[in-house]
Design a protein around this motif. Structure first.
Motif, PDB file in Angstrom:
ATOM      1  N   ILE A 159      52.525  32.529  43.234  1.00  0.00           N
ATOM      2  CA  ILE A 159      52.219  32.662  44.652  1.00  0.00           C
ATOM      3  C   ILE A 159      51.215  33.778  44.884  1.00  0.00           C
ATOM      4  CG2 ILE A 159      54.226  34.171  44.965  1.00  0.00           C
ATOM      5  CD1 ILE A 159      54.513  32.967  47.777  1.00  0.00           C
ATOM      6  N   PRO A 196      50.706  35.855  47.962  1.00  0.00           N
ATOM      7  CA  PRO A 196      51.445  35.969  49.225  1.00  0.00           C
ATOM      8  C   PRO A 196      50.557  36.283  50.425  1.00  0.00           C
ATOM      9  CG  PRO A 196      51.856  37.883  47.860  1.00  0.00           C
ATOM     10  CD  PRO A 196      50.970  36.981  47.068  1.00  0.00           C
ATOM     11  N   ARG A 254      49.230  41.539  49.586  1.00  0.00           N
ATOM     12  CA  ARG A 254      50.263  42.336  48.913  1.00  0.00           C
ATOM     13  C   ARG A 254      49.798  42.870  47.558  1.00  0.00           C
ATOM     14  NH1 ARG A 254      54.945  40.926  51.993  1.00  0.00           N
ATOM     15  NH2 ARG A 254      56.165  42.336  50.732  1.00  0.00           N
ATOM     16  N   LEU A 294      49.183  45.868  45.042  1.00  0.00           N
ATOM     17  CA  LEU A 294      49.828  47.172  44.896  1.00  0.00           C
ATOM     18  C   LEU A 294      48.733  48.233  44.878  1.00  0.00           C
ATOM     19  CD1 LEU A 294      52.192  45.493  42.607  1.00  0.00           C
ATOM     20  CD2 LEU A 294      52.998  46.909  44.499  1.00  0.00           C
ATOM     21  N   PRO A 295      48.663  49.017  45.944  1.00  0.00           N
ATOM     22  CA  PRO A 295      47.502  49.886  46.143  1.00  0.00           C
ATOM     23  C   PRO A 295      47.386  51.020  45.126  1.00  0.00           C
ATOM     24  CG  PRO A 295      49.167  50.339  47.807  1.00  0.00           C
ATOM     25  CD  PRO A 295      49.637  49.140  47.030  1.00  0.00           C
ATOM     26  N   HIS A 296      48.518  51.419  44.536  1.00  0.00           N
ATOM     27  CA  HIS A 296      48.468  52.563  43.612  1.00  0.00           C
ATOM     28  C   HIS A 296      48.273  52.128  42.163  1.00  0.00           C
ATOM     29  CE1 HIS A 296      52.405  50.954  43.452  1.00  0.00           C
ATOM     30  NE2 HIS A 296      52.883  51.858  42.634  1.00  0.00           N
ATOM     31  N   ARG A 314      45.638  37.305  40.476  1.00  0.00           N
ATOM     32  CA  ARG A 314      46.954  37.722  39.978  1.00  0.00           C
ATOM     33  C   ARG A 314      47.908  36.532  39.868  1.00  0.00           C
ATOM     34  NH1 ARG A 314      50.052  42.025  43.642  1.00  0.00           N
ATOM     35  NH2 ARG A 314      50.071  40.215  44.990  1.00  0.00           N
ATOM     36  N   PHE A 319      56.863  50.621  44.927  1.00  0.00           N
ATOM     37  CA  PHE A 319      55.999  50.460  46.099  1.00  0.00           C
ATOM     38  C   PHE A 319      56.333  49.236  46.934  1.00  0.00           C
ATOM     39  CE2 PHE A 319      52.351  50.389  48.739  1.00  0.00           C
ATOM     40  CZ  PHE A 319      51.998  51.728  48.824  1.00  0.00           C
ATOM     41  N   ASP A 320      56.661  48.135  46.292  1.00  0.00           N
ATOM     42  CA  ASP A 320      56.850  46.890  47.034  1.00  0.00           C
ATOM     43  C   ASP A 320      57.783  45.966  46.246  1.00  0.00           C
ATOM     44  OD1 ASP A 320      56.665  44.425  48.280  1.00  0.00           O
ATOM     45  OD2 ASP A 320      54.505  44.545  48.610  1.00  0.00           O
ATOM     46  N   THR A 370      57.060  41.882  46.570  1.00  0.00           N
ATOM     47  CA  THR A 370      55.925  41.380  45.802  1.00  0.00           C
ATOM     48  C   THR A 370      56.219  41.434  44.310  1.00  0.00           C
ATOM     49  OG1 THR A 370      54.457  42.125  47.528  1.00  0.00           O
ATOM     50  CG2 THR A 370      53.451  41.659  45.415  1.00  0.00           C
ATOM     51  N   LEU A 413      58.137  38.518  43.387  1.00  0.00           N
ATOM     52  CA  LEU A 413      57.318  37.304  43.376  1.00  0.00           C
ATOM     53  C   LEU A 413      56.491  37.167  42.105  1.00  0.00           C
ATOM     54  CD1 LEU A 413      56.053  37.104  47.054  1.00  0.00           C
ATOM     55  CD2 LEU A 413      57.663  35.583  45.908  1.00  0.00           C
ATOM     56  N   MET A 414      56.314  38.263  41.388  1.00  0.00           N
ATOM     57  CA  MET A 414      55.571  38.198  40.137  1.00  0.00           C
ATOM     58  C   MET A 414      56.499  37.852  38.968  1.00  0.00           C
ATOM     59  SD  MET A 414      52.570  38.682  41.099  1.00  0.00           S
ATOM     60  CE  MET A 414      52.610  38.402  42.852  1.00  0.00           C
TER      61      MET A 414
END
Lengths: 245, 297
Positions: free
Chosen positions: A91, A93, A97, A99-101, A158, B176-177, B180, B183-184
């Protein structure tokens, strides 16, 4: 022989958030190799459908049967997202989404979490980079520093990392400049012709219908219109409500 | 104070600080993933010390084997705490898990009184680690060198794991999330269990070395080191593993050096740790290496 069996068959799916009925018994079927799109306004139940397939919502009923390459049928309803990914569904999403870091490369590697074959992972990464050369330039950069378009490319890239058979793309055009929207849809078409089945959820109905083999219109939790992409493009109701008259 | 004296204090601070750091890592890893302050962590540390006491003093097993048993046993206890007290509350408001954590802490302490008895018990130190030697005018025992050395090796290995392996990537991602990351294809419960296992294992190693440094065990021995390690984790920036180690070392140095330079204040030794907490929360609430905090308990 397995061609007769749809790859993903959703029957009478209902989704409840507490007392709110977001999806009211819909049937969707996706054949191997197709692009299927769900279109509809905000809150029509598109994302709820995706979330139900992914195993992110608790209150759902009905059936979601996935038929793998080997012909084995798996019931996805009520399973964890992990099960979905291991079955071969990935997916991208809504809202990207990223991951910024984490760096671009780390975001991609996370997408390959379920794979253990290193050669396969680097092959998939090369494939993602070949579709989105910009990502390769930015591979050491933190996800949070990418532009919106690049983040969208990263989200799609991804989702390709786990070698999925079925790709679910939730609003890939959201917040993108028109020129980028065309680019993203061009790439979706490429990914499809290279052998992946795609479930596309979109508010940008025109762009989605143009590339879709089959399309469903969702309105407040029910499917009101369905047909081929071409049929829906010509449908006066769809034209009026979703294609700007 | 002459240079030799200072070096003695320096090595002492390094040892104490790295022990705080090892315990602090357990707090920071669990907080980073679950936003939960695992108040039972100090008691997990105590269990590690007791297990090594029973294995080596009571049952006379060799230290290496005793340490292995203690670490394994403590990891099992840490996983059990997560499974019984925290996992059923995963979807509940965070305050529920926090209250559960406080309950588990009291439970373990009092269970230890019942099972191990409340009497402090002496730990017999292996003589090999206590043979004093001279190094450039400083009198040292091998233990004083061993404690920081082992701690640093472990932290280096942990950092490698976090930044270079797939499980580490999943941990950094979950913090962090969570959605998500799921979902991975990441099994979040497994990664959380892994964080508890690592944290408990490090607490056990700290507990073993603590029992060697301060050779006795008692059921409430985890409370003060637990508090201080928590302060160290906040000081270093909660959620950050290098920060936890840095915070632990800072706390060790503040404690040892304040008493070394101002012997009259030695009665306030524990107060310095809390003073440090107040100061960091006023000046830089995210800690030395902390990232931006969202809502925090």
């Amino acid at each position: 022989m397995e061609r007769k069996q749809p790859m993903l068959e959703i029957k009478n799916l209902t989704v409840w958030y507490g007392s709110i009925n977001a999806v009211k018994g819909i049937d969707v079927s996706i054949n191997r190799g197709e692009i299927v799109t769900l279109i509809g306004a905000n809150g029509a139940g598109k994302s709820s459908t995706i979330r139900a397939i992914a195993g992110l919502v608790k209150g759902c009923g009905g059936s979601i049967a996935f038929t793998g390459k080997d012909g084995r049928v798996t019931q996805l309803l009520g399973k964890q997202p992990e099960a979905m990914v291991r079955q071969g569904i990935a997916i991208s999403p809504e809202g990207r989404r990223i991951l910024p870091h984490l760096t671009t490369e780390e975001n991609l590697l996370l997408g390959a979490y379920t794979l253990s074959d290193k050669a396969q992972i680097s092959e998939n990464m090369e494939y993602a980079y070949s579709l989105f050369p910009r990502l390769k330039e930015r591979r050491r950069q933190k996800g949070g520093t990418l532009s919106g378009g690049e983040q969208q490319m990263l989200a799609v890239g991804r989702s390709l990392m786990s070698s999925p058979e079925l790709l679910m793309l939730d609003e890939p055009s959201l917040g993108l400049a028109p020129i980028l929207v065309d680019e993203v849809f061009e790439i979706i078409k490429t990914i499809n012709t290279e052998g992946r089945t795609i479930l596309l959820v979109e508010q940008n109905a025109l762009a989605a219908l143009k590339i879709a083999a089959k399309a469903y219109v969702l309105e407040v939790g029910s499917i009101t219109i369905q047909g081929t992409g071409g049929e829906l493009l010509a449908n006066p109701k769809v034209k009026e409500a979703y294609l700007g008259g | 104070m002459d240079a030799n004296m200072f070096m003695q204090h320096f090595i002492n601070a390094l040892g104490l600080g790295s022990l705080y750091g090892l315990i602090a890592i357990g707090y920071t890893m669990v907080y980073g993933i679950l936003r939960l302050i695992n108040f039972a962590h100090g008691d997990i540390f105590m269990l590690g010390a007791y297990f090594v006491f029973f294995a080596t003093v009571q049952y006379k097993l060799p230290w290496a084997l005793g340490a292995f048993i203690a670490v394994s046993g403590t990891i099992v206890c840490g996983l059990l705490v997560d499974r019984v007290a925290y996992r059923p509350l995963r979807g509940a408001p965070r305050i529920s898990a926090l209250i559960s954590a406080i309950g588990v802490s009291f439970f373990i302490e009092n269970l230890a009184v019942v099972v191990f008895s409340g009497m402090p018990r002496p730990v017999v130190q292996p003589p090999l680690l206590m043979e004093a030697f001279s190094l450039g005018g400083i009198r040292l025992v091998p233990l004083a060198i061993m404690v920081p050395a082992i701690s640093f090796i472990i932290v280096a290995a942990l950092l490698w794991m976090i930044y270079r392996t797939k499980s580490g990537l999943a941990m950094r991602s979950i913090s962090f999330d969570i959605e998500t990351t799921r979902l991975m294809g990441v099994s979040v419960d497994r990664i959380i269990a892994m964080a508890f296992a690592i944290g408990s294992g490090l607490a056990a190693i700290a507990g073993i070395m603590w029992a060697l440094r301060y050779p006795r065990v008692e059921p409430f021995m985890g409370i003060m080191p637990g508090f201080k390690a928590f302060i160290a984790a906040v000081f270093g920036g909660i959620g950050s593993v290098p920060g936890a180690m840095l915070g632990g070392l800072s706390l060790g140095f503040v404690e040892i050096m304040s008493v070394a330079f101002f012997p009259r204040l030695s009665g306030y030794r524990d107060a310095f740790a809390f003073l440090l907490l107040v100061v960091i929360l006023l000046v830089k609430p995210t800690g030395l290496m902390g990232e931006k905090l969202e809502d925090k308990i």
